[in-house]
Design an enzyme around this catalytic site. Structure first.
Site, PDB file in Angstrom:
ATOM      1  N   SER A  43      31.237   0.421  31.547  1.00 23.03           N
ATOM      2  CA  SER A  43      30.535  -0.847  31.324  1.00 23.03           C
ATOM      3  C   SER A  43      29.734  -1.173  32.582  1.00 23.03           C
ATOM      4  O   SER A  43      30.053  -0.693  33.677  1.00 23.03           O
ATOM      5  CB  SER A  43      31.569  -1.954  31.080  1.00 23.03           C
ATOM      6  N   TYR A 100      39.879  -6.129  33.591  1.00 22.19           N
ATOM      7  CA  TYR A 100      38.922  -5.385  32.762  1.00 22.19           C
ATOM      8  C   TYR A 100      37.886  -4.671  33.637  1.00 22.19           C
ATOM      9  O   TYR A 100      37.634  -3.477  33.471  1.00 22.19           O
ATOM     10  CB  TYR A 100      38.229  -6.325  31.771  1.00 22.19           C
TER      11      TYR A 100
HETATM   12  N1  LIG Z   1      30.618  -5.074  23.589  1.00 24.07           N
HETATM   13  C1  LIG Z   1      30.260  -5.080  24.859  1.00 24.07           C
HETATM   14  O1  LIG Z   1      29.558  -6.006  25.341  1.00 24.07           O
HETATM   15  C2  LIG Z   1      30.648  -3.937  25.758  1.00 24.07           C
HETATM   16  C3  LIG Z   1      29.946  -3.785  26.964  1.00 24.07           C
HETATM   17  C4  LIG Z   1      30.292  -2.744  27.816  1.00 24.07           C
HETATM   18  C5  LIG Z   1      31.306  -1.871  27.467  1.00 24.07           C
HETATM   19  N2  LIG Z   1      31.977  -2.037  26.286  1.00 24.07           N
HETATM   20  C6  LIG Z   1      33.052  -1.076  25.989  1.00 24.07           C
HETATM   21  O2  LIG Z   1      32.690  -0.377  24.815  1.00 24.07           O
HETATM   22  C7  LIG Z   1      33.859   0.098  24.155  1.00 24.07           C
HETATM   23  C8  LIG Z   1      33.765  -0.274  22.683  1.00 24.07           C
HETATM   24  O3  LIG Z   1      33.784  -1.687  22.587  1.00 24.07           O
HETATM   25  P1  LIG Z   1      33.040  -2.460  21.417  1.00 24.07           P
HETATM   26  O4  LIG Z   1      32.045  -3.348  22.032  1.00 24.07           O
HETATM   27  O5  LIG Z   1      32.606  -1.516  20.368  1.00 24.07           O
HETATM   28  O6  LIG Z   1      34.235  -3.410  20.932  1.00 24.07           O
HETATM   29  P2  LIG Z   1      35.001  -3.475  19.540  1.00 24.07           P
HETATM   30  O7  LIG Z   1      34.030  -3.635  18.435  1.00 24.07           O
HETATM   31  O8  LIG Z   1      36.056  -4.513  19.746  1.00 24.07           O
HETATM   32  O9  LIG Z   1      35.688  -2.039  19.426  1.00 24.07           O
HETATM   33  C9  LIG Z   1      36.848  -1.679  20.124  1.00 24.07           C
HETATM   34  C10 LIG Z   1      37.478  -0.496  19.435  1.00 24.07           C
HETATM   35  O10 LIG Z   1      38.661  -0.134  20.145  1.00 24.07           O
HETATM   36  C11 LIG Z   1      39.719   0.029  19.207  1.00 24.07           C
HETATM   37  N3  LIG Z   1      41.003  -0.271  19.809  1.00 24.07           N
HETATM   38  C12 LIG Z   1      41.375  -1.426  20.418  1.00 24.07           C
HETATM   39  N4  LIG Z   1      42.648  -1.362  20.802  1.00 24.07           N
HETATM   40  C13 LIG Z   1      43.113  -0.141  20.420  1.00 24.07           C
HETATM   41  C14 LIG Z   1      44.361   0.519  20.534  1.00 24.07           C
HETATM   42  N5  LIG Z   1      45.405  -0.062  21.119  1.00 24.07           N
HETATM   43  N6  LIG Z   1      44.488   1.773  20.032  1.00 24.07           N
HETATM   44  C15 LIG Z   1      43.431   2.370  19.420  1.00 24.07           C
HETATM   45  N7  LIG Z   1      42.228   1.803  19.304  1.00 24.07           N
HETATM   46  C16 LIG Z   1      42.063   0.559  19.782  1.00 24.07           C
HETATM   47  C17 LIG Z   1      39.393  -0.973  18.091  1.00 24.07           C
HETATM   48  O11 LIG Z   1      39.998  -0.588  16.875  1.00 24.07           O
HETATM   49  P3  LIG Z   1      41.317  -1.237  16.232  1.00 24.07           P
HETATM   50  O12 LIG Z   1      41.287  -2.701  16.538  1.00 24.07           O
HETATM   51  O13 LIG Z   1      41.178  -0.908  14.780  1.00 24.07           O
HETATM   52  O14 LIG Z   1      42.430  -0.496  16.877  1.00 24.07           O
HETATM   53  C18 LIG Z   1      37.882  -0.817  17.991  1.00 24.07           C
HETATM   54  O15 LIG Z   1      37.569   0.266  17.171  1.00 24.07           O
HETATM   55  C19 LIG Z   1      35.044  -0.552  24.883  1.00 24.07           C
HETATM   56  O16 LIG Z   1      35.600   0.402  25.749  1.00 24.07           O
HETATM   57  C20 LIG Z   1      34.404  -1.685  25.672  1.00 24.07           C
HETATM   58  O17 LIG Z   1      35.145  -1.954  26.830  1.00 24.07           O
HETATM   59  C21 LIG Z   1      31.662  -3.041  25.425  1.00 24.07           C
END
Ligand SMILES: NC(=O)c1ccc[n+]([C@@H]2O[C@H](COP(=O)([O-])OP(=O)(O)OC[C@H]3O[C@@H](n4cnc5c(N)ncnc54)[C@H](OP(=O)(O)O)[C@@H]3O)[C@@H](O)[C@H]2O)c1
Length: 263
Positions: free
Chosen positions: A142, A155
């Site tokens: 990130s 985080y």
């Molecule tokens: N959105 C942003 O602004 C942003 C910015 C920078 C980086 N990121 C990073 O991008 C990545 C994806 O995030 P996103 O934005 O796509 O968020 P998201 O829509 O909340 O997706 C998170 C994913 O992680 C899975 N997950 C969460 N806890 C888990 C567990 N204990 N075991 C297995 N799977 C798990 C969730 O699936 P389930 O709930 O079905 O398990 C979901 O598929 C993350 O690493 C986040 O830190 C996001």
């Protein structure tokens, strides 16, 4: 030998868009099967149905909690049975919780380390024996990895770990032509913000610093195919990356403290 891709966090957001893009992108045409991993089975089933309507790539569902050590053991056994080659490992599962470290829910704080750090490193370790020359590992870090974030402390530290670990791993693997790319998005509209209990209002996040999951994923795969070390998107975050190297961190920590407190 079957060529597979493994995508964690495939039930929503960035991970799910990686699955869409892997089946669409001609440069990924060697992928015969995608292993999709997350906890919510029904979401993974919906994704599988959607992919099956448009593509012959087979989808294998793993409804697993990656914070649980047993899930890694299960995946290791599945890999041993499969005799597969892993063309892509995409570690997208992760979450962040906003708030003070001391007064926040301790389990949630430690859980971020379990998922964002331990599960990502463990999965990378068990997958490496199945990577070959030309395999790609995309680690989702990130833009918060660039400098410490008060009120988002654990985080941002987990994402700094991913950033540092993955860049070092890249050097270890480059002789084998296994390419590690660290993906550093700015804010992306996904379910991430609900779980973080963060309100990404337009005031805080004007369009210039926000990006869609589709654009993040397209750029990340393109950067990976060009064997780039970093994939930073949107462009303003690249400026933020350069700035984070130039400005002494003590001058900006107070700003982030107030910003994250008001979010
Ligand atoms: N959105 C942003 O602004 C942003 C910015 C920078 C980086 N990121 C990073 O991008 C990545 C994806 O995030 P996103 O934005 O796509 O968020 P998201 O829509 O909340 O997706 C998170 C994913 O992680 C899975 N997950 C969460 N806890 C888990 C567990 N204990 N075991 C297995 N799977 C798990 C969730 O699936 P389930 O709930 O079905 O398990 C979901 O598929 C993350 O690493 C986040 O830190 C996001």
């Amino acid at each position: 030998m079957k060529h597979i891709a493994i995508v964690t966090g495939a039930s929503s957001g960035i991970g799910r868009h990686f699955v869409y893009q892997l089946v669409k992108d001609k440069k990924c045409s060697q992928v015969e099967e995608i292993w999709i991993i997350a906890r919510r089975r029904e979401r993974l089933q919906q994704l599988k149905q959607k992919i099956n309507q448009h593509s012959s790539v087979s989808i294998k569902i793993f409804a697993l909690d990656l914070q649980n050590k047993e899930s890694i053991v299960q995946l290791k056994k599945e890999l041993e049975k499969s005799e597969a080659v892993v063309s892509y490992l995409i570690n997208a599962a992760g979450y962040g919780k906003l708030g003070s470290f001391f007064s926040g829910d301790f389990e949630e704080q430690i859980g971020m380390i379990d998922l964002n750090v331990k599960a990502l490193s463990s999965l990378t370790h068990i997958v490496l024996p199945y990577c070959i020359c030309g395999s790609h590992i995309l680690q989702i870090s990130s833009a918060v990895a660039f400098l410490p974030q008060p009120n988002f402390s654990v985080y941002s530290a987990t994402k700094s770990f991913v950033f540092s670990f993955s860049r070092a791993l890249r050097q270890e693997l480059r002789k084998k032509n296994i390419w590690v790319t660290v993906v550093c998005p700015g804010p992306v509209n996904t379910e991430f913000f609900q779980r973080a209990q963060w309100n990404p209002s337009k005031k805080f996040y004007p369009p210039i610093i926000r990006a869609s999951a589709t654009s993040i994923v397209k750029k990340a795969l393109s950067d990976a195919h060009h064997c780039k070390e970093l994939s930073i998107c949107p462009p303003l975050m690249q400026f933020f990356y350069v700035l984070s190297k130039l400005v002494p961190h003590r001058f900006v920590l107070n700003t982030f403290y107030h910003f994250n407190q008001r979010a």
